[in-house]
Scaffold this motif. Sequence first.
Motif, short mmCIF file in Angstrom:
data_model
loop_
_atom_site.label_atom_id
_atom_site.label_comp_id
_atom_site.label_asym_id
_atom_site.label_seq_id
_atom_site.Cartn_x
_atom_site.Cartn_y
_atom_site.Cartn_z
N TYR A 1 26.49 44.07 40.17
CA TYR A 1 26.50 44.34 41.54
C TYR A 1 25.88 45.97 41.31
O TYR A 1 26.91 46.79 41.63
CB TYR A 1 27.43 43.98 42.21
CG TYR A 1 28.08 42.65 42.46
CD1 TYR A 1 27.12 41.90 43.22
CD2 TYR A 1 28.78 42.11 41.80
CE1 TYR A 1 27.32 40.52 43.34
CE2 TYR A 1 29.22 40.77 41.72
CZ TYR A 1 28.52 39.84 42.56
OH TYR A 1 28.85 38.68 42.85
N ARG B 1 34.89 34.78 39.70
CA ARG B 1 35.06 34.07 40.99
C ARG B 1 34.68 32.66 41.06
O ARG B 1 34.63 31.96 42.24
CB ARG B 1 33.68 34.92 41.73
CG ARG B 1 34.20 36.28 41.89
CD ARG B 1 33.10 37.07 42.54
NE ARG B 1 31.90 37.05 41.56
CZ ARG B 1 31.98 37.88 40.32
NH1 ARG B 1 32.93 38.59 40.00
NH2 ARG B 1 30.78 37.65 39.56
N GLU B 2 34.51 32.06 39.87
CA GLU B 2 34.09 30.52 39.70
C GLU B 2 35.15 30.03 38.61
O GLU B 2 35.17 30.41 37.35
CB GLU B 2 32.58 30.23 39.47
CG GLU B 2 31.91 30.77 40.65
CD GLU B 2 31.84 29.91 41.87
OE1 GLU B 2 32.42 28.77 41.71
OE2 GLU B 2 31.68 30.39 42.85
N TYR C 1 42.80 29.89 42.37
CA TYR C 1 41.76 29.76 43.33
C TYR C 1 41.90 30.65 44.46
O TYR C 1 40.96 31.09 45.23
CB TYR C 1 41.91 28.31 43.74
CG TYR C 1 41.02 27.19 42.61
CD1 TYR C 1 40.08 27.58 42.19
CD2 TYR C 1 42.06 26.40 42.27
CE1 TYR C 1 39.29 26.85 41.16
CE2 TYR C 1 41.50 25.20 41.44
CZ TYR C 1 40.33 25.73 40.77
OH TYR C 1 39.77 24.67 39.87
N MET D 1 40.26 33.86 43.34
CA MET D 1 38.48 34.03 43.30
C MET D 1 38.28 33.91 44.91
O MET D 1 37.27 34.57 44.84
CB MET D 1 38.46 32.48 42.62
CG MET D 1 38.89 32.42 41.34
SD MET D 1 38.33 30.57 40.58
CE MET D 1 38.73 30.90 38.65
N HIS D 2 38.99 33.39 45.71
CA HIS D 2 38.47 33.43 47.11
C HIS D 2 38.69 34.85 47.53
O HIS D 2 37.77 35.23 48.21
CB HIS D 2 39.48 32.59 47.77
CG HIS D 2 39.08 32.90 49.48
ND1 HIS D 2 38.16 32.40 50.03
CD2 HIS D 2 40.03 33.54 50.17
CE1 HIS D 2 38.03 32.84 51.37
NE2 HIS D 2 39.38 33.45 51.59
N SER E 1 38.44 37.53 45.49
CA SER E 1 37.25 38.25 44.84
C SER E 1 36.12 37.82 45.72
O SER E 1 35.08 38.91 45.69
CB SER E 1 37.26 37.80 43.45
OG SER E 1 36.31 38.55 42.69
N LYS E 2 35.71 36.84 45.88
CA LYS E 2 34.37 36.50 46.59
C LYS E 2 34.38 37.35 48.04
O LYS E 2 33.41 37.73 48.35
CB LYS E 2 34.38 35.01 46.93
CG LYS E 2 33.98 34.15 45.66
CD LYS E 2 33.81 32.72 46.01
CE LYS E 2 33.13 31.97 44.71
NZ LYS E 2 33.29 30.41 45.23
N ILE F 1 33.53 40.86 47.55
CA ILE F 1 32.26 40.95 47.36
C ILE F 1 31.33 41.15 48.72
O ILE F 1 30.39 41.85 48.86
CB ILE F 1 31.47 39.95 46.40
CG1 ILE F 1 32.23 40.29 44.87
CG2 ILE F 1 30.14 40.16 46.29
CD1 ILE F 1 31.74 41.51 44.35
N SER F 2 31.37 40.05 49.57
CA SER F 2 30.75 39.95 50.65
C SER F 2 31.23 41.10 51.58
O SER F 2 30.36 41.58 52.36
CB SER F 2 31.09 38.54 51.42
OG SER F 2 32.56 38.61 51.66
N HIS G 1 39.70 45.65 48.50
CA HIS G 1 38.57 44.99 48.20
C HIS G 1 38.27 45.36 46.71
O HIS G 1 38.04 44.28 45.92
CB HIS G 1 37.55 45.31 48.94
CG HIS G 1 37.52 44.73 50.22
ND1 HIS G 1 38.13 43.53 50.62
CD2 HIS G 1 36.95 45.05 51.50
CE1 HIS G 1 38.01 43.40 52.04
NE2 HIS G 1 37.45 44.37 52.49
N LEU H 1 38.33 42.70 43.13
CA LEU H 1 37.16 42.92 42.16
C LEU H 1 37.95 43.31 40.70
O LEU H 1 37.12 42.64 39.82
CB LEU H 1 36.24 43.61 42.59
CG LEU H 1 35.37 43.33 43.78
CD1 LEU H 1 34.33 44.47 44.20
CD2 LEU H 1 34.61 42.00 43.56
#
Length: 607
Positions: free
Chosen positions: A389, A419-420, A475, A478-479, A481-482, A485-486, A506, A510
């Motif tokens: 990014y 993130r996945e 999970y 991961m959520h 982290s997503k 990013i948003s 935030h 990350l």
Amino acid sequence: MWLPSDHQVSNAARTPEEVAFLRAVEFSDVTAVRRLLGDNPHLNVDAIDALGRTALRLAVRNENRELVEMLLERCSSQNIHEAALQAISEDHTSIAEQILRHGNYLELCRKRHRLGDVDGFFKTEVESQFSTDITPLNLAAQKNNYAIVQLLLLRGDSIQKPHKFSCGCVECRNRMKFDQLRMANFRLNAYRGLASEAYISLSSEDPFLTAFQLAKELRTLSNEEKHFKKEYKDLANNLSNYLVSLLDKVWTQSELEVVLNKDESAEADKNENLSRLRMAIDQREKKFVAHPSVQQHVVRIWHQGLDVLDTDRLLVRLACLTGLVLVYPFMAIAHLMCPDFKRTKLAKQPMVKFMGNTISFFFFLLLIILSSTESMNRVSNNITLNTQYKEIAEHYQDYRKALGSDIVTFGEDFPLRPREPTMVEFLITIWIAGMLVQELQQIVDVGAGKHFHDLFNVLDFCLLVVYTSVFVLVYWTMHKSKLAISELQGKNVTMLLADGKGTLLHLYWLNEDRLRWDPMDPINIAESLFALANILSFTRICYLLPANESLGPMQISLGRMINDILQFVVFLCIAMVAFIVSLRNLYSFYTEDAQGSKRADAAFKTS
């Protein structure tokens, strides 16, 4: 304990006619007895000899039916009752039946029932050689005298089951106040009669169920009433032997199926597959479970539809097992899609299901090993903020310069959290979800109490709880982290500075640099739990070992050895604590003196 009193052993208390009468009865001289009774209408037939024995008891001991019949017409009710107990105790069945059928004895029973004297607990007489609570039925049951037990059961007699050991009713409290030892013996004598083979066989509609329930009750009572622990355990073991003897009377396969499938409710029309066998396993009735007939039936069910695996040659069996292993995944999927299809019903057979569960579990262990290998290689394959990014990275650099690098300590560039989930993590999640559904289904089917009675089920449940916690944390991270990013995308430096704490939070979600993480970061907790779950997963292999006739006994021996080791560790800890405390008290002065000397030297150098 019964002992003759002083007036009983005194010869002066008896007339010459009574002495002659007792001697004639002792030597079974029927003519002399008849003559003495005819010449002396008021002769006391209840007189006792020097050992405290009445004429009726002497006649019972000699098994003289004619004398017994003659004396029953003249003896008192107490002596008739005593003679009946003596006849049963000495296994004189014909004499006992003669007394129990006599009119005087029947009148005695009717009188006792009218007065409410059921068990004779509060009697204070000491002239009897038997306990006051012993009844003819109870004594006959303890002697396993089927003829007498059947006679008394047909008459309507029964053995009353004692109240629970912890019962606090008025009757139990009164009995405890009256005599605690008699209360304990009363309970023990009652269970001796209830646990007899003759009484269970003749009084119970389902002897198997009665024996199972009574054995469980006796083992519980042995842990409550410590003083009679051995006696109650012996009664429970006798019931185990009785169950085996009942199984020896089962000769056909259909009869065995009825016995093993009978439900605990004892209803004639309610049967469940191997319900009685599961009851025996729950109550640890090893002799019943290990009986050859039971094992033959279990093996027959185990190989149902696959008899070739039990009877054919080794090479053929290995070939069939290999084919089943290869075909099982497709067979299971086909059975889920078409459960009524005849060819797919093979997947429901016990051996095939066990084999499928075993294959699935070992594949799950393989995924865990792959996950460990994958986590070791993840560091070298990470993706940084600059490479993934660039816009966020540029704003981050400006944000970092604006606040100062000391405040934003994430570094100029940092690796990003995943993130996945990886393919291995995704497959492990599917396996965990499937095992969790299976565990919940078993709890619903058999009930939580029965399910968790097995320690292996407790281990499975703990394992699934730990794994579920692990992947919920993973999970959730991961959520987050997503979400970070948003939130950071599309923001400029001004907006980042305006939301200072939110921006730092935030950026924290990350950053994958563990040196920047909080000690209680969810990933740290998840990895700790995952390590614990891995240990539990490999420990679960012990669940499969009893299926092998060689490894199963070794596992049992190892488990018992561990129990002995833990008991030894307790004593070792006590000894270690004792020595630590003693040595600390012994040498504490010298430690403080040495510290004082050091302080004095330091003060001297300073001055």
